[in-house]
Design a protein around this motif. Structure first.
Motif, PDB file in Angstrom:
ATOM      1  N   THR A  12      43.316  40.164  42.356  1.00 47.58           N
ATOM      2  CA  THR A  12      42.587  40.762  43.473  1.00 47.58           C
ATOM      3  C   THR A  12      42.464  42.269  43.239  1.00 47.58           C
ATOM      4  O   THR A  12      43.279  42.878  42.554  1.00 47.58           O
ATOM      5  CB  THR A  12      43.285  40.488  44.817  1.00 47.58           C
ATOM      6  OG1 THR A  12      44.541  41.185  44.863  1.00 47.58           O
ATOM      7  CG2 THR A  12      43.531  39.001  45.009  1.00 47.58           C
ATOM      8  N   GLY A  13      41.425  42.846  43.810  1.00 40.00           N
ATOM      9  CA  GLY A  13      41.223  44.285  43.651  1.00 40.00           C
ATOM     10  C   GLY A  13      41.051  44.679  42.202  1.00 40.00           C
ATOM     11  O   GLY A  13      41.628  45.673  41.752  1.00 40.00           O
ATOM     12  N   SER A  14      40.220  43.921  41.469  1.00 37.02           N
ATOM     13  CA  SER A  14      40.107  44.159  40.022  1.00 37.02           C
ATOM     14  C   SER A  14      38.803  44.828  39.618  1.00 37.02           C
ATOM     15  O   SER A  14      38.386  44.749  38.468  1.00 37.02           O
ATOM     16  CB  SER A  14      40.288  42.838  39.265  1.00 37.02           C
ATOM     17  OG  SER A  14      39.668  41.754  39.904  1.00 37.02           O
ATOM     18  N   SER A  15      38.163  45.519  40.553  1.00 32.27           N
ATOM     19  CA  SER A  15      36.909  46.195  40.227  1.00 32.27           C
ATOM     20  C   SER A  15      37.121  47.618  39.709  1.00 32.27           C
ATOM     21  O   SER A  15      36.165  48.260  39.258  1.00 32.27           O
ATOM     22  CB  SER A  15      35.983  46.221  41.452  1.00 32.27           C
ATOM     23  OG  SER A  15      36.577  46.942  42.517  1.00 32.27           O
ATOM     24  N   ASP A  88      47.193  29.455  37.279  1.00 30.52           N
ATOM     25  CA  ASP A  88      48.542  29.645  36.742  1.00 30.52           C
ATOM     26  C   ASP A  88      49.215  30.914  37.260  1.00 30.52           C
ATOM     27  O   ASP A  88      50.440  30.962  37.385  1.00 30.52           O
ATOM     28  CB  ASP A  88      48.501  29.726  35.210  1.00 30.52           C
ATOM     29  CG  ASP A  88      47.992  28.458  34.575  1.00 30.52           C
ATOM     30  OD1 ASP A  88      48.790  27.530  34.404  1.00 30.52           O
ATOM     31  OD2 ASP A  88      46.785  28.404  34.246  1.00 30.52           O
ATOM     32  N   ILE A  89      48.414  31.945  37.509  1.00 30.72           N
ATOM     33  CA  ILE A  89      48.969  33.254  37.856  1.00 30.72           C
ATOM     34  C   ILE A  89      48.117  33.897  38.942  1.00 30.72           C
ATOM     35  O   ILE A  89      46.881  33.887  38.866  1.00 30.72           O
ATOM     36  CB  ILE A  89      49.007  34.186  36.617  1.00 30.72           C
ATOM     37  CG1 ILE A  89      49.846  33.567  35.498  1.00 30.72           C
ATOM     38  CG2 ILE A  89      49.531  35.573  36.989  1.00 30.72           C
ATOM     39  CD1 ILE A  89      49.624  34.211  34.134  1.00 30.72           C
ATOM     40  N   LEU A  90      48.777  34.454  39.952  1.00 36.39           N
ATOM     41  CA  LEU A  90      48.104  35.236  40.990  1.00 36.39           C
ATOM     42  C   LEU A  90      48.663  36.647  40.957  1.00 36.39           C
ATOM     43  O   LEU A  90      49.873  36.843  41.102  1.00 36.39           O
ATOM     44  CB  LEU A  90      48.336  34.619  42.370  1.00 36.39           C
ATOM     45  CG  LEU A  90      47.897  35.461  43.579  1.00 36.39           C
ATOM     46  CD1 LEU A  90      46.388  35.677  43.586  1.00 36.39           C
ATOM     47  CD2 LEU A  90      48.351  34.809  44.887  1.00 36.39           C
ATOM     48  N   VAL A  91      47.791  37.617  40.765  1.00 37.43           N
ATOM     49  CA  VAL A  91      48.189  39.022  40.833  1.00 37.43           C
ATOM     50  C   VAL A  91      47.587  39.611  42.105  1.00 37.43           C
ATOM     51  O   VAL A  91      46.373  39.809  42.209  1.00 37.43           O
ATOM     52  CB  VAL A  91      47.704  39.816  39.603  1.00 37.43           C
ATOM     53  CG1 VAL A  91      48.123  41.285  39.730  1.00 37.43           C
ATOM     54  CG2 VAL A  91      48.263  39.210  38.318  1.00 37.43           C
ATOM     55  N   ASN A  92      48.447  39.874  43.088  1.00 37.57           N
ATOM     56  CA  ASN A  92      48.012  40.469  44.359  1.00 37.57           C
ATOM     57  C   ASN A  92      47.996  41.986  44.199  1.00 37.57           C
ATOM     58  O   ASN A  92      48.951  42.681  44.540  1.00 37.57           O
ATOM     59  CB  ASN A  92      48.961  40.049  45.482  1.00 37.57           C
ATOM     60  CG  ASN A  92      48.787  38.605  45.878  1.00 37.57           C
ATOM     61  OD1 ASN A  92      47.675  38.159  46.179  1.00 37.57           O
ATOM     62  ND2 ASN A  92      49.872  37.842  45.882  1.00 37.57           N
ATOM     63  N   ASN A  93      46.875  42.478  43.692  1.00 42.14           N
ATOM     64  CA  ASN A  93      46.767  43.904  43.389  1.00 42.14           C
ATOM     65  C   ASN A  93      45.992  44.690  44.436  1.00 42.14           C
ATOM     66  O   ASN A  93      46.212  45.888  44.592  1.00 42.14           O
ATOM     67  CB  ASN A  93      46.087  44.077  42.024  1.00 42.14           C
ATOM     68  CG  ASN A  93      45.730  45.525  41.737  1.00 42.14           C
ATOM     69  OD1 ASN A  93      46.586  46.353  41.462  1.00 42.14           O
ATOM     70  ND2 ASN A  93      44.441  45.844  41.829  1.00 42.14           N
ATOM     71  N   ALA A  94      45.099  44.036  45.163  1.00 41.63           N
ATOM     72  CA  ALA A  94      44.248  44.757  46.114  1.00 41.63           C
ATOM     73  C   ALA A  94      45.093  45.535  47.117  1.00 41.63           C
ATOM     74  O   ALA A  94      46.011  44.997  47.730  1.00 41.63           O
ATOM     75  CB  ALA A  94      43.344  43.778  46.851  1.00 41.63           C
ATOM     76  N   GLY A  95      44.765  46.805  47.275  1.00 37.66           N
ATOM     77  CA  GLY A  95      45.507  47.634  48.217  1.00 37.66           C
ATOM     78  C   GLY A  95      44.933  49.038  48.261  1.00 37.66           C
ATOM     79  O   GLY A  95      44.263  49.480  47.323  1.00 37.66           O
ATOM     80  N   ALA A  96      45.179  49.723  49.348  1.00 38.20           N
ATOM     81  CA  ALA A  96      44.704  51.098  49.508  1.00 38.20           C
ATOM     82  C   ALA A  96      45.368  51.713  50.723  1.00 38.20           C
ATOM     83  O   ALA A  96      45.763  51.007  51.657  1.00 38.20           O
ATOM     84  CB  ALA A  96      43.185  51.134  49.679  1.00 38.20           C
TER      85      ALA A  96
END
Length: 275
Positions: A12-15, A88-96
């Motif tokens: 998430t948040g990978s833009s 297989d993998i979830l990366v919860n990256n979205a944040g601000a």
């Protein structure tokens, strides 16, 4: 053989920023990757950067959407399963850190700003984890959350609601890790310090001011003892390490701090650095 060959990752948040870097690193290491963000131009730039690195489009799924909405979450999961068949993998990256542009700071910020910070930095992680759980149970998968050193015990009046949300995320990482390990799912997180991304720009600084901000921080060993601001790759390497069960199988519910030593001295005055 690439270590993530045959694995499917949602980031998430990978833009832009750390998320973009992590998507590229996973893709180059053999993974099928779902990238997502709300900004169409930046998301396209991420996609093109991955394709230009030699990754085939058959290994890439790009979803324009808002991870804070149920519709956005469902679209992420559905399109990933439709294209790759598993997760297989979830990366919860979205944040601000969502600031009150009308001017109030600290405890005077509105409850609307509070709710927006909580929705993006905490609630979206909780919702994505719940929805992806059955799929990760099938693959004995991994979850990596992205927190911040701002969630630590030191007061953060300039980023009050953001810090509250990330502190709650740290507790969620610990608690969900214990709940999910019985199903073979590992949960861990990384807590970055100062990393050169668009984060500060989103908090209100223009490009030149942001550059001076990072330079000012890096020049003071009481703020960053390593005297260098981190790069997205520094955090990306840790995320890939935590997602690699062969290398990190015995790490459960932990947060790896990557901050150049900042939390050991914690002399950072973000308000002063931004001036």
């Amino acid at each position: 053989m690439p270590r993530f060959s045959g694995k499917t990752v949602i980031i998430t948040g990978s833009s832009h920023g750390i998320g973009r870097c992590v998507a590229l690193m996973f893709a180059q290491d053999g993974a099928n990757v779902t990238i997502t963000g709300r900004n169409a131009q930046r998301l396209q730039e991420t996609k093109q950067q991955i394709l230009n690195s030699g990754v085939s489009e058959c290994h890439l799924n790009s979803v324009l959407g808002d991870v804070t909405t149920s519709e956005g979450q469902d679209e992420l999961i559905k399109t990933t399963l439709d294209k790759f068949g598993k997760i297989d993998i979830l990366v919860n990256n979205a944040g601000a850190s969502i600031m009150d542009i009308s001017g109030p700071t600290g405890v005077d910020q509105s409850m609307d700003i509070y709710h927006k910070n909580m929705q993006l930095n905490l609630q979206s992680v909780i919702e994505m984890t719940r929805k992806v759980k059955p799929h990760l149970m099938e693959t004995k998968g991994e979850i990596v959350n992205v927190s911040t050193i701002g969630a630590g015990p030191h007061a953060q009046p300039d980023f009050l609601y953001y810090s509250i949300a990330k502190a709650a995320l740290d507790q969620y990482t610990r608690s969900s890790a214990i709940d999910l390990i019985q199903h073979g799912i590992r949960v861990n997180s990384v807590s970055p310090g100062i990393v050169v991304t668009g984060f500060i720009g989103a908090a209100g600084l223009e490009n030149e001011s942001a550059r001076k901000f990072y330079e000012k921080l890096a020049s003071n060993k009481q703020w960053i003892p390593a005297m260098v601001a981190g790069k997205p790759e520094d955090i990306g390497n840790i995320i890939l390490f935590l997602a690699d069960r062969k290398l990190s199988s015995y790490i459960i519910g932990q947060s790896i701090v990557a901050d150049g030593g900042s939390t050991l001295v914690m002399g950072v005055d973000f308000g002063a650095a931004m001036q």
